[in-house]
Design a protein around this motif. Structure first.
Motif, PDB file in Angstrom:
ATOM      1  N   ARG A  57       1.441 -10.025  -4.987  1.00  0.00           N
ATOM      2  CA  ARG A  57       1.802  -9.211  -3.814  1.00  0.00           C
ATOM      3  C   ARG A  57       2.003  -7.753  -4.220  1.00  0.00           C
ATOM      4  O   ARG A  57       1.584  -6.827  -3.518  1.00  0.00           O
ATOM      5  CB  ARG A  57       3.068  -9.763  -3.161  1.00  0.00           C
ATOM      6  CG  ARG A  57       3.455  -9.047  -1.865  1.00  0.00           C
ATOM      7  CD  ARG A  57       4.734  -9.598  -1.291  1.00  0.00           C
ATOM      8  NE  ARG A  57       4.573 -10.954  -0.795  1.00  0.00           N
ATOM      9  CZ  ARG A  57       5.083 -12.031  -1.384  1.00  0.00           C
ATOM     10  NH1 ARG A  57       5.757 -11.905  -2.518  1.00  0.00           N
ATOM     11  NH2 ARG A  57       4.914 -13.225  -0.872  1.00  0.00           N
ATOM     12  N   GLN A  58       2.640  -7.542  -5.369  1.00  0.00           N
ATOM     13  CA  GLN A  58       2.884  -6.176  -5.831  1.00  0.00           C
ATOM     14  C   GLN A  58       1.578  -5.477  -6.195  1.00  0.00           C
ATOM     15  O   GLN A  58       1.400  -4.277  -5.934  1.00  0.00           O
ATOM     16  CB  GLN A  58       3.817  -6.202  -7.037  1.00  0.00           C
ATOM     17  CG  GLN A  58       4.205  -4.819  -7.548  1.00  0.00           C
ATOM     18  CD  GLN A  58       5.210  -4.902  -8.690  1.00  0.00           C
ATOM     19  OE1 GLN A  58       5.531  -5.991  -9.178  1.00  0.00           O
ATOM     20  NE2 GLN A  58       5.719  -3.755  -9.110  1.00  0.00           N
ATOM     21  N   SER A  92      -3.140 -12.107   1.354  1.00  0.00           N
ATOM     22  CA  SER A  92      -2.296 -12.913   2.244  1.00  0.00           C
ATOM     23  C   SER A  92      -1.876 -14.157   1.486  1.00  0.00           C
ATOM     24  O   SER A  92      -2.725 -14.933   1.028  1.00  0.00           O
ATOM     25  CB  SER A  92      -3.063 -13.313   3.515  1.00  0.00           C
ATOM     26  OG  SER A  92      -3.363 -12.184   4.297  1.00  0.00           O
ATOM     27  N   LEU A  93      -0.567 -14.341   1.321  1.00  0.00           N
ATOM     28  CA  LEU A  93      -0.019 -15.497   0.622  1.00  0.00           C
ATOM     29  C   LEU A  93       0.451 -16.503   1.669  1.00  0.00           C
ATOM     30  O   LEU A  93       1.442 -16.279   2.358  1.00  0.00           O
ATOM     31  CB  LEU A  93       1.137 -15.060  -0.279  1.00  0.00           C
ATOM     32  CG  LEU A  93       0.773 -14.015  -1.344  1.00  0.00           C
ATOM     33  CD1 LEU A  93       2.020 -13.554  -2.088  1.00  0.00           C
ATOM     34  CD2 LEU A  93      -0.248 -14.576  -2.321  1.00  0.00           C
TER      35      LEU A  93
END
Length: 433
Positions: A293-294, A301-302
């Motif tokens: 995400r970082q 998209s998780l």
């Protein structure tokens, strides 16, 4: 009628991994077997699959097939990472409750190397020293547990020793992998037959155990559940907010280094830096979720861990399935992606490439494990939509034509082993695990 006990020492839940799903599907196939064969004889199988669970209970699939959940004696839940994505197993050397249930079965099929397996080997050794028929010990290899253990040993070292301490983590990882590999090999040597998912695995283990003791247990595919669906993309855009204006690259599995997640993250970041319009979709959870995400921000998209029906919709709504993992013994997610009509991108030499019938045509193989090499492979598809469409069509055709159903795997790979005449007592005598 032969009574078979399959010992799956993992917690069963709606979001369990491929090992648990494999035996759920095979149990469902066994439940569909007719009670009588065309010649009037009985089909000859009574099947119980033992899992771990938070409480003891039984789920009946048919009069001759059932799933049994037993509480772990020394569960690994306390050792889980913060996201809890790892499978929970039982590290106890003996499972008393299982020990009371096993003697009712004729065939004991171990699939792991912890509490259930060590209990079965201990009881089988005891039975081999007494008069009367001994249980038949069968094993199947589903996961490279020693290699995965080394990954988690590094994680736990970082959890217990915060800061920059690579030495203890590396030491723990090496010791864990060495010990578990020796333990696994001793357990497999206790078994009459050992089943592996790929011809390459069969040849490798046959050199250790003898080729006559190693056979194939392929993975099946539910072609009704995993199939192309033109309407799936619109549902993903609506339900998950995925972008509708760029290709979707999917990863499904545990988000950790053992699956190659950092490599895939770096390749997608490199594509974005080159100006390619691409969005990464990740179905799963794990220690790498935060770093992904970082690194990618709005370009990823998780979705978290998904049940099978929901995951099938995600497959069908994406364009490319990228799976850099080298730790798979088989990688059923690759077969599911191909059946769903995705172009799969895999590392050269990984056993997952055995799902391909014509590498380069029904799937792309990447020669080097570098972000640049993976970015180039993905760009080769993204920059050429006709090629992407052709690879997707050939992947689906390969899946339909060559990937077996679970019913076929049960009939061709398992029943001949389970229902075979047992060997003589001296050949079947199990060694210590």
């Amino acid at each position: 009628m032969s009574s078979v006990a399959v010992l799956v020492e993992l917690v069963r839940s709606g979001t369990s991994g491929g090992h648990v799903k494999c035996w759920e599907r095979l149990a469902e196939s066994a439940a569909r077997l007719p009670e009588h064969l065309p010649d009037g004889s009985r089909s000859g199988l009574d099947l119980t699959v033992y899992f771990l669970g938070d409480r003891e209970h039984v789920e009946v699939l048919s009069p001759r097939v059932r799933l049994v959940m037993l509480r772990p004696v020394l569960g690994t839940a306390a050792l889980m990472s913060a996201d809890g994505s790892e499978d929970v197993t039982d590290l106890a050397p003996y499972h008393p409750r299982l020990a009371t249930l096993l003697p009712r079965h004729d065939v004991w099929h171990v699939t792991h190397s912890f509490a259930y397996a060590t209990t079965a080997v201990r009881l089988a050794r005891r039975a081999a020293r007494t008069p009367g028929p001994a249980p038949r010990l069968i094993a199947s290899v589903h996961t490279d547990v020693p290699l995965l253990a080394s990954v988690y040993a590094r994680y736990l070292a970082g959890r217990w020793l915060p800061g920059d301490h690579p030495g203890p983590g590396a030491f723990l990882a090496d010791r864990a992998e060495t010990w578990l590999r020796r333990r696994r090999d001793r357990l497999l040597d206790s078994c009459e037959r050992v089943l592996v998912p790929t011809p390459a695995g069969r040849a490798e283990l046959g050199r250790v155990l003898g080729p006559h003791r190693v056979a194939l247990l392929r993975r099946g595919v539910d072609h009704e559940r995993f199939r192309p669906d033109p309407a799936a993309r619109a549902r993903l855009v609506r339900e998950y907010g995925l972008p509708a204006d760029r290709p979707l690259v999917l990863f499904a599995g545990r988000l950790d280094a053992s699956k190659g997640v950092p490599l895939l993250t770096g390749s997608v970041r490199l594509l974005r830096e080159r100006g390619r319009a691409v969005h990464l979709v990740m179905a799963g959870s794990g220690a790498e979720a935060g770093p992904v995400r970082q690194a990618l921000g709005a370009d990823v998209s998780l979705l978290g861990t998904l049940p099978q029906d929901r995951l099938a919709q995600v497959y069908a709504g994406c364009d490319i399935f990228a799976f850099p993992s080298r730790t798979e013994t088989c990688g059923n997610v690759v077969a599911e992606a191909m059946a769903s009509g995705l172009a799969v991108v895999l590392p050269e030499g990984a056993r997952t490439t055995e799902w391909l019938l014509a590498p380069g045509r029904d799937g792309i193989v990447v020669r080097h494990d570098t972000p640049a090499a993976w970015a180039d492979a993905l760009a080769g598809l993204l920059d050429h939509p006709p090629l992407l469409a052709a690879v997707r069509q050939r992947a689906a055709a390969t899946a339909r034509g060559t990937h077996p159903t679970w019913d076929r795997v049960l009939a061709e790979d398992l029943l001949p082993v389970w229902l075979a005449r047992p060997p003589s007592r001296d050949r079947a005598h199990p060694r210590a695990a």
